[in-house]
Write a protein that holds these residues in place. Structure first.
Motif, mmCIF file in Angstrom:
data_model
loop_
_atom_site.group_PDB
_atom_site.id
_atom_site.type_symbol
_atom_site.label_atom_id
_atom_site.label_comp_id
_atom_site.label_asym_id
_atom_site.label_seq_id
_atom_site.Cartn_x
_atom_site.Cartn_y
_atom_site.Cartn_z
ATOM 1 N N ALA A 35 -18.300 6.134 21.811
ATOM 2 C CA ALA A 35 -16.924 5.680 21.985
ATOM 3 C C ALA A 35 -16.741 4.267 21.433
ATOM 4 C CB ALA A 35 -16.539 5.732 23.462
ATOM 5 N N LEU A 36 -17.740 3.414 21.654
ATOM 6 C CA LEU A 36 -17.674 2.051 21.126
ATOM 7 C C LEU A 36 -17.649 2.067 19.605
ATOM 8 C CD1 LEU A 36 -17.765 -1.010 21.644
ATOM 9 C CD2 LEU A 36 -20.263 -0.852 21.630
ATOM 10 N N ALA A 37 -18.482 2.896 18.985
ATOM 11 C CA ALA A 37 -18.501 2.993 17.527
ATOM 12 C C ALA A 37 -17.141 3.431 17.004
ATOM 13 C CB ALA A 37 -19.588 3.975 17.082
ATOM 14 N N SER A 38 -16.540 4.395 17.663
ATOM 15 C CA SER A 38 -15.225 4.874 17.242
ATOM 16 C C SER A 38 -14.176 3.783 17.405
ATOM 17 C CB SER A 38 -14.846 6.108 18.060
ATOM 18 O OG SER A 38 -13.554 6.547 17.747
ATOM 19 N N GLU A 39 -14.234 3.065 18.512
ATOM 20 C CA GLU A 39 -13.261 2.008 18.785
ATOM 21 C C GLU A 39 -13.344 0.891 17.754
ATOM 22 O OE1 GLU A 39 -10.171 0.349 21.096
ATOM 23 O OE2 GLU A 39 -11.177 2.262 21.405
ATOM 24 N N LEU A 40 -14.552 0.562 17.321
ATOM 25 C CA LEU A 40 -14.749 -0.540 16.377
ATOM 26 C C LEU A 40 -14.737 -0.104 14.917
ATOM 27 C CD1 LEU A 40 -17.570 -2.594 18.169
ATOM 28 C CD2 LEU A 40 -15.103 -2.951 18.230
ATOM 29 N N GLY A 41 -14.673 1.201 14.676
ATOM 30 C CA GLY A 41 -14.707 1.671 13.301
ATOM 31 C C GLY A 41 -16.061 1.514 12.644
ATOM 32 N N LEU A 42 -17.141 1.671 13.447
ATOM 33 C CA LEU A 42 -18.507 1.510 12.957
ATOM 34 C C LEU A 42 -19.246 2.841 13.000
ATOM 35 C CD1 LEU A 42 -19.465 -1.793 14.841
ATOM 36 C CD2 LEU A 42 -18.695 -1.576 12.469
ATOM 37 N N ASP A 43 -20.296 2.949 12.214
ATOM 38 C CA ASP A 43 -21.114 4.153 12.221
ATOM 39 C C ASP A 43 -21.945 4.219 13.492
ATOM 40 O OD1 ASP A 43 -20.153 4.936 9.759
ATOM 41 O OD2 ASP A 43 -21.768 3.972 8.642
ATOM 42 N N TRP A 44 -22.102 5.423 14.021
ATOM 43 C CA TRP A 44 -22.928 5.662 15.209
ATOM 44 C C TRP A 44 -24.211 6.343 14.778
ATOM 45 C CZ3 TRP A 44 -23.638 10.586 17.981
ATOM 46 C CH2 TRP A 44 -24.327 10.432 19.184
ATOM 47 N N LEU A 45 -25.335 5.726 15.142
ATOM 48 C CA LEU A 45 -26.636 6.231 14.703
ATOM 49 C C LEU A 45 -27.368 7.020 15.774
ATOM 50 C CD1 LEU A 45 -28.011 3.081 12.793
ATOM 51 C CD2 LEU A 45 -26.474 4.893 11.980
ATOM 52 N N GLY A 46 -26.851 7.043 16.977
ATOM 53 C CA GLY A 46 -27.550 7.736 18.057
ATOM 54 C C GLY A 46 -28.737 6.926 18.561
ATOM 55 N N VAL A 47 -29.795 7.631 18.969
ATOM 56 C CA VAL A 47 -30.993 6.965 19.478
ATOM 57 C C VAL A 47 -31.861 6.509 18.304
ATOM 58 C CG1 VAL A 47 -33.108 7.237 20.828
ATOM 59 C CG2 VAL A 47 -30.980 8.307 21.608
ATOM 60 N N VAL A 48 -32.132 5.222 18.239
ATOM 61 C CA VAL A 48 -32.976 4.675 17.177
ATOM 62 C C VAL A 48 -33.849 3.568 17.755
ATOM 63 C CG1 VAL A 48 -31.242 5.147 15.391
ATOM 64 C CG2 VAL A 48 -31.338 2.889 16.470
ATOM 65 N N LYS A 49 -34.852 3.181 16.982
ATOM 66 C CA LYS A 49 -35.614 1.969 17.244
ATOM 67 C C LYS A 49 -35.152 0.931 16.215
ATOM 68 C CE LYS A 49 -39.718 4.238 19.129
ATOM 69 N NZ LYS A 49 -41.189 4.449 18.996
ATOM 70 N N PRO A 50 -34.581 -0.185 16.650
ATOM 71 C CA PRO A 50 -33.995 -1.150 15.713
ATOM 72 C C PRO A 50 -34.943 -1.599 14.615
ATOM 73 C CG PRO A 50 -33.308 -1.669 17.948
ATOM 74 C CD PRO A 50 -34.320 -0.561 18.061
ATOM 75 N N ARG A 51 -36.228 -1.712 14.909
ATOM 76 C CA ARG A 51 -37.156 -2.201 13.886
ATOM 77 C C ARG A 51 -37.375 -1.183 12.765
ATOM 78 N NH1 ARG A 51 -42.357 -0.170 14.903
ATOM 79 N NH2 ARG A 51 -42.607 0.836 16.946
ATOM 80 N N GLN A 52 -36.953 0.066 12.996
ATOM 81 C CA GLN A 52 -37.127 1.104 11.982
ATOM 82 C C GLN A 52 -35.869 1.349 11.147
ATOM 83 O OE1 GLN A 52 -38.488 4.468 14.283
ATOM 84 N NE2 GLN A 52 -40.599 3.709 14.411
ATOM 85 N N VAL A 53 -34.776 0.666 11.484
ATOM 86 C CA VAL A 53 -33.510 0.849 10.764
ATOM 87 C C VAL A 53 -33.543 0.024 9.487
ATOM 88 C CG1 VAL A 53 -31.012 0.478 10.851
ATOM 89 C CG2 VAL A 53 -32.213 1.369 12.857
ATOM 90 N N ARG A 54 -33.138 0.608 8.377
ATOM 91 C CA ARG A 54 -33.165 -0.070 7.083
ATOM 92 C C ARG A 54 -31.782 -0.192 6.448
ATOM 93 N NH1 ARG A 54 -37.201 -1.039 9.031
ATOM 94 N NH2 ARG A 54 -39.357 -0.666 8.337
#
Length: 278
Positions: A35-54
């Motif tokens: 819901a936050l992603a939709s409200e802000l117009g941002l992509d939602w990635l689901g469950v991730v580990k931040p250090r693995q996001v590129r």
């Protein structure tokens, strides 16, 4: 785990979409993150580990401790949150020195017993506003950047659930939108004191040591309208305007401050309009 309220007044398609996405830990509520992603117009990635996001440099990351702004990749610094219950703000609440704190002195709390109506027009993570509210001020906060607004809304929500912090948060009202527009419409003496802490161009690399500033600059940039904010603040404050600056930085363009309160790394420029009530 808290489920923060969605910030209002945010765009449907965010200009930060290329650098910021929304994700969450396995323990967070996926519906709240989505819901936050939709409200802000941002992509939602689901469950991730931040250090693995590129693909994104920053994440708005929801976990059991609340919402955070987290840099991605290996070796990234820890998350940044609006935190009032524990950590630095928790210690400051219990041992902060009351009206002797620099921001309290600058606002003039040592000179009056009145409950001042303070507008924090550039709230950021709300730390100074929380100090003023803890000392009895009625504080209205504006944070126009939707990413930082989301962090602040979450922090205030979580603090409101804490027995010690709830009475303080009750004296704080977070508004959506741009404080410059609000002040322009508000007219003379709309509030007692306006407090400004604008971002400004840093030329000293040592000023970027704090991880908050490193992350903020990627989504906030500089407040190029600081002089307009000051002009509008002077037109709607009843008693004074206070502008926070790094200690060696020039004053905001406009009238010269009448006096200053200085600390080790920052100072508060004071623009009095009339004497505070006794």
């Amino acid at each position: 785990m808290s489920t923060p309220p969605s910030p209002s007044g945010c765009p449907n398609d965010s200009p930060f979409r290329q650098i910021v996405a929304v994700a969450h830990s396995p323990l967070a509520e996926p519906g709240a993150a989505r819901a936050l992603a939709s409200e802000l117009g941002l992509d939602w990635l689901g469950v991730v580990k931040p250090r693995q996001v590129r693909d994104y440099g920053l994440l708005l990351f929801l976990d059991e401790a609340g919402l955070a702004l987290q840099q991605t990749g290996k070796g990234a610094p820890g998350p940044v949150r609006a935190e009032f219950v524990s950590g630095k703000m928790g210690y400051r609440r219990e041992h902060g020195g009351g009206a002797g704190q620099l921001v309290a002195r600058a606002v003039g709390l040592q000179k009056t017993r009145s409950r001042l109506r303070v507008l924090d027009a550039t709230a950021g993570l709300g730390q100074d506003a929380f100090v003023l509210a803890s000392l009895g001020c009625q504080v209205t906060l504006f944070e126009r950047n939707p990413v930082i607004h989301a962090l602040l809304a979450d922090g205030l929500y979580r603090a409101g659930l804490n027995e010690a912090c709830a009475p303080i948060v009750a004296g704080m009202t977070l508004k959506a939108g741009n404080s410059l527009e609000w002040m322009t419409r508000a007219g003379p003496e709309a509030v007692d004191v306006v407090y400004l802490d604008p971002m400004f161009p840093h030329r000293d690399k040592s000023a970027l040591v704090k991880k908050e500033m490193q992350l903020f600059r990627q989504v906030v940039g500089d407040d190029d309208d600081a002089s307009q904010l000051l002009e509008a603040a002077l037109a709607c404050a009843r008693y004074r305007v206070v502008v926070k600056r790094p200690r060696k930085a020039p004053a905001v363009a406009g009238p010269e401050p009448a006096t200053r309160v200085e600390g080790k790394s920052s100072r508060y420029d004071i623009y009095p309009i009339r004497a505070l009530p006794a």
